[in-house]
Design an enzyme around this catalytic site. Sequence first.
Site, PDB file in Angstrom:
ATOM      1  N   SER A  64       3.017  -6.615   2.697  1.00 44.63           N
ATOM      2  CA  SER A  64       4.466  -6.339   2.662  1.00 44.63           C
ATOM      3  C   SER A  64       5.281  -7.407   1.958  1.00 44.63           C
ATOM      4  CB  SER A  64       4.998  -6.183   4.082  1.00 44.63           C
ATOM      5  OG  SER A  64       4.801  -4.867   4.512  1.00 44.63           O
ATOM      6  N   LYS A  67       7.043  -6.284  -1.080  1.00 43.85           N
ATOM      7  CA  LYS A  67       8.169  -5.335  -1.053  1.00 43.85           C
ATOM      8  C   LYS A  67       9.454  -5.888  -1.682  1.00 43.85           C
ATOM      9  CE  LYS A  67       6.278  -2.770   2.899  1.00 43.85           C
ATOM     10  NZ  LYS A  67       6.277  -2.614   4.350  1.00 43.85           N
ATOM     11  N   TYR A 191       1.412   2.313  -4.152  1.00 41.65           N
ATOM     12  CA  TYR A 191       1.968   1.369  -3.169  1.00 41.65           C
ATOM     13  C   TYR A 191       0.850   0.583  -2.481  1.00 41.65           C
ATOM     14  CZ  TYR A 191       3.393   0.043   1.539  1.00 41.65           C
ATOM     15  OH  TYR A 191       3.562  -0.647   2.708  1.00 41.65           O
ATOM     16  N   TYR A 243      10.126  -7.769  10.113  1.00 38.98           N
ATOM     17  CA  TYR A 243       9.838  -6.672  11.048  1.00 38.98           C
ATOM     18  C   TYR A 243      10.950  -6.599  12.082  1.00 38.98           C
ATOM     19  CZ  TYR A 243       5.285  -6.928   8.796  1.00 38.98           C
ATOM     20  OH  TYR A 243       4.277  -6.953   7.868  1.00 38.98           O
ATOM     21  N   VAL A 261       1.192  -8.047   6.743  1.00 43.47           N
ATOM     22  CA  VAL A 261       0.175  -7.932   7.804  1.00 43.47           C
ATOM     23  C   VAL A 261      -1.092  -8.729   7.524  1.00 43.47           C
ATOM     24  CG1 VAL A 261       0.855  -5.747   8.873  1.00 43.47           C
ATOM     25  CG2 VAL A 261      -0.616  -5.725   6.854  1.00 43.47           C
TER      26      VAL A 261
HETATM   27  N1  GLU Z   1      -0.128  -2.093   3.275  1.00 42.58           N
HETATM   28  C1  GLU Z   1       0.440  -2.251   4.554  1.00 42.58           C
HETATM   29  C2  GLU Z   1       0.899  -0.908   5.089  1.00 42.58           C
HETATM   30  O1  GLU Z   1       1.462  -0.164   4.376  1.00 42.58           O
HETATM   31  C3  GLU Z   1       1.573  -3.213   4.482  1.00 42.58           C
HETATM   32  C4  GLU Z   1       2.260  -3.420   5.808  1.00 42.58           C
HETATM   33  C5  GLU Z   1       2.806  -4.781   6.025  1.00 42.58           C
HETATM   34  O2  GLU Z   1       2.337  -5.778   5.484  1.00 42.58           O
HETATM   35  O3  GLU Z   1       3.784  -4.849   6.775  1.00 42.58           O
HETATM   36  O4  GLU Z   1       0.689  -0.558   6.203  1.00 42.58           O
END
Ligand code: GLU
Length: 419
Positions: A64, A67, A191, A243, A261
């Site tokens: 993430s 992002k 993604y 988060y 994550v």
């Molecule tokens: N690739 C992970 C997902 O889409 C990323 C989530 C994350 O790092 O928060 O679940």
Amino acid sequence: MRTPVPDYLEQVLTECHGDEGGERADYIPELAQAPLDRLAVALCTPDGTLYSAGDADVEFTIQSASKPFVYALALEERGWKDVYSHVGTEPSGEAFNEISLEPESGRPRNPMINIGAITTHSLVGSPELDADERFEHVRAGLSAFAGRELAVDEAVFASEMETADRNRSLAYMVRTTGALIGDPLDQVEGYTRQCSIAVTTADLAMMGATLANAGVNPISGKRVVSPLVVRQVLSVMTTCGMYDAAGDWISAVGIPAKSGVSGCILGVLPGQVGIGTFSPALDSVGNSVRGVQICQRLSDDMGLHLMGAVPSGQHTVRDIGPLTLDGREATRVQLQGVVRFSEAERVMRALTELPEGPDPVVLDLSRVAQVDQVGRRMLLEGVRRLHLDGHDIAIVDPEDALPDPDEGYRPTRLSLGEL
Ligand code: GLU
């Protein structure tokens, strides 16, 4: 002498090394294999100096923490209005993989949760691109932030694709509202590749430094995104990046950040530093347990909290005193430091105290490090008004911090030696 910064970082890692618990993310099977004792921290300054400690050159998947960068690329290419019509900017108050859509518009609530990030991925590159081409566009963009060519960790990618049904359903869901462009399965694949890009902790710090440096990579010197895009991205990181602990994080640590994550945290303090941390064990909301500890330490020890700014205007007017210029009595107003709104307001107040009349005023900026746009407008307006009051104005500005106005009164320019 050796700079004390690396020793300090080593010390922080030693003190944050204990077993504080936490679990690896296991919904992506490959991430559940990550060695639990990996620990790293890196800092990068806006001029590209990198400091690190621990396993800072070990690669992990960015997850993430990609992002914000992909959001930045979409904003750069499409502009804020267009992107905003697809993805909002409100914290969701829900887990990162929830169906967090605004009831009226049908937009994902923000680009830092999965449903928003899958949508943002679909906005990068022209709509005609196929999935591979769009991903390549994203990969090249992230590489520009990092200042090196980044590649996908194929094992993690394959592993997540096996278990990505929730993201697939989010993509189908958001297509029904019109926010997601293109084929949902293609976008989830792109993604997921985006999340599987391998970076080091040092890369994260450098990518953060590109944001801290208003969008220019400090080493390549290339502008990746505009300062306004950076402002937007950091704002959304501030409110939505950690988060469901974003509120606690910003009040305790005070650094715009995004965690992933895999156990990474990206932090960006505008104008000051890019930060990367890595430790795979996550707390109950999904943030790296030791990463949070490290960032908390850095913020406390180095005064990095965004809201901890100290007033600086009281020192801006260094001195006001008499001076003889070409045989005439003059007043020298000597400024110092950085001049933004609050500092310029102090200068304006000082200028209002000057007596009206024909005596020249010398505005000495030889100790001024930087004048921002607002500072410039205000100082030039002060100069114009002093001139209307009858003063001739001379400016000493060896660093060219205060260029002349495009039109209207232009003060005389003097060198320091002429005083
Ligand atoms: N690739 C992970 C997902 O889409 C990323 C989530 C994350 O790092 O928060 O679940």
